[in-house]
Write an enzyme that holds these catalytic residues in place. Structure first.
Site, short mmCIF file in Angstrom:
data_model
loop_
_atom_site.label_atom_id
_atom_site.label_comp_id
_atom_site.label_asym_id
_atom_site.label_seq_id
_atom_site.Cartn_x
_atom_site.Cartn_y
_atom_site.Cartn_z
N ARG A 1 0.83 -1.22 0.00
CA ARG A 1 0.00 0.00 0.00
C ARG A 1 0.86 1.26 0.00
O ARG A 1 0.47 2.28 -0.57
CB ARG A 1 -0.94 0.00 1.19
CG ARG A 1 -2.16 -0.88 0.99
CD ARG A 1 -3.21 -0.70 2.08
NE ARG A 1 -4.38 -1.50 1.79
CZ ARG A 1 -4.50 -2.79 2.09
NH1 ARG A 1 -3.50 -3.41 2.68
NH2 ARG A 1 -5.60 -3.45 1.79
N HIS B 1 12.54 -13.30 -3.67
CA HIS B 1 12.94 -12.21 -4.57
C HIS B 1 13.59 -12.73 -5.85
O HIS B 1 13.25 -12.31 -6.96
CB HIS B 1 13.91 -11.25 -3.86
CG HIS B 1 13.24 -10.36 -2.86
ND1 HIS B 1 13.92 -9.43 -2.12
CD2 HIS B 1 11.94 -10.26 -2.49
CE1 HIS B 1 13.06 -8.78 -1.33
NE2 HIS B 1 11.87 -9.28 -1.53
N LYS C 1 13.86 -4.57 -1.19
CA LYS C 1 15.18 -4.92 -0.67
C LYS C 1 15.06 -6.12 0.26
O LYS C 1 13.99 -6.39 0.79
CB LYS C 1 15.81 -3.71 0.03
CG LYS C 1 14.92 -3.02 1.08
CD LYS C 1 14.83 -3.79 2.38
CE LYS C 1 13.77 -3.26 3.28
NZ LYS C 1 13.49 -4.19 4.41
N ASP D 1 17.40 -6.72 6.76
CA ASP D 1 16.10 -6.05 6.70
C ASP D 1 16.26 -4.53 6.70
O ASP D 1 15.77 -3.85 5.80
CB ASP D 1 15.24 -6.48 7.88
CG ASP D 1 13.92 -5.70 7.92
OD1 ASP D 1 13.25 -5.61 6.86
OD2 ASP D 1 13.56 -5.18 8.99
#
Length: 380
Positions: free
Chosen positions: A33, A94, A112, A194
């Site tokens: 979002r 990913h 990422k 992260d």
């Protein structure tokens, strides 16, 4: 250091590109979002489809955006009206999703880190080059006015020659707020992979590529307890280090001290400071696009003084990297959130973890060009 070299030409043509660039989103989780809200303000970009392993989530996302259809992943990757796949899956997926999208002839912008491993990231970069497609990657926060204005100030000599930096992210853990935090504690997660991409990418933009690292790491607990949502009270195993500290040696000679932690209840540390021979620069949190840049030195009686915005996308949010990629594709230049930068940042972090396990110093095997400075540019 300089403001960066000009982007090298890339082997694609712009004749077949649609305007606006048509985007299909794979992954309708919590972060998507933030992307759709920003991209709704971009005349150069149009979302056409969204897919998720949970069809209900894809349908809910499509219902919020008129003209966007819910889709299966295979259908989206094969669609003729998708030019670029926005890959918002978990880190472990990913590489798989990006490789499939590239094989289908799509450009890719991914969340990422670029991949869960350096080997997978190299495979993605090679696949993009072989397909003549663009592979780009978050974080795009460094393209906002915060990091870009700080970079402009450094290039202007505001703090003299940069000599060092400190970058801190400290928190008690994402399980306190995230209803499904499992992937944060699985391979490809942890505070370094992260949150580290925001800070390491900012350091590369500000001080240049990294040549070697020294590291140490540990983990405080073997499991974490989910604190919110339908799974509150469920425990998840911790398979990664949750407190990582290191020193990065940049090719410029500057040294950066980095601390990334999911084991810290309160630290009150600055997010990012850059120090030079004639001053210090306070850089806003690179997890955001804006914020106040401040400078202190002899000219300010060592007090912090705000630096007016001088570069970057104004009013940016997550997804601004997709806009930058769309404009680069149209111009035949390299997007600033390039795969080369993302690969180098991942390599720096992986090498830091390697150094931490070995208890010493390790050389980084990749490098990258610092992308061109973003002129002060309104979004939309």
């Amino acid at each position: 250091m300089s403001e960066g070299t000009a982007a090298a030409p890339v082997p694609w043509t712009t004749a077949s590109l649609a305007s606006p660039l048509r985007v299909g989103i794979v992954g309708a989780g919590a972060i998507h979002r933030a992307y759709t809200q920003t991209m709704a303000r971009m005349p150069d970009v149009a979302i056409v489809a969204v897919a998720d392993l949970d069809p209900a989530r894809a349908a809910a996302s499509a219902a919020e955006h008129p003209g966007v259809r819910a889709s299966g992943v295979d259908e989206l990757l094969a669609a003729d009206d998708v030019d670029l796949v926005l890959n918002l899956t978990i880190p472990a997926a990913h590489a798989e999703v990006a490789l499939r999208a590239l094989a289908a002839g799509k450009h890719v912008y991914g969340e990422k880190p670029l991949a869960a491993s350096v080997a997978s990231a190299h495979a993605m970069v090679d696949a993009a080059a072989g397909a003549g497609r663009v592979l780009t990657c978050a974080p795009d926060t460094v393209l906002g006015t915060g990091t870009q204005t700080a970079r402009h100030a450094i290039a202007a000599g505001t703090i003299g020659r940069p000599t060092s930096a400190t970058a801190f992210f400290t928190a008690p853990g994402h399980e306190l707020w995230h209803p499904d935090p499992d992937f944060y504690y699985a391979p490809g997660g942890g505070p370094l992979l992260d949150m580290g991409p925001y800070y390491v990418t900012a350091l590369v933009h500000l001080l240049g590529p990294v040549t070697s690292v020294v590291g140490a790491a540990n983990r405080a607990r073997a499991e974490r307890t989910i604190g919110s949502g339908a799974r509150a009270g469920v425990t998840v195993p911790v398979d990664v280090d949750t407190h990582v500290t290191g020193v990065l040696e940049h090719a410029s000679g500057a040294l950066s001290t980095l601390v990334m932690s999911f084991d810290t209840w309160r630290a009150d540390l600055p997010n990012l400071l850059v120090h030079g021979t004639s001053g210090s620069l306070s850089v806003p949190d690179p997890n955001g696009h804006g914020g106040d840049v401040r400078v202190a030195g002899p000219a300010t009686d060592r007090e912090w003084v705000e630096v007016p915005p001088a570069a970057g996308y104004v009013g940016a949010g997550r997804g601004i990297g997709v806009l930058d990629a769309a404009r680069a594709l149209a111009a035949g230049t390299t997007p600033r959130a390039s795969d080369a930068v993302a690969l180098h940042v991942l390599d720096v972090m992986a090498t830091l973890l390697q150094a931490a396990q070995g208890g010493g110093r390790a050389d980084v095997s990749t490098t990258c060009e610092v992308p061109p400075l973003v002129p002060l540019t309104p979004v939309g």
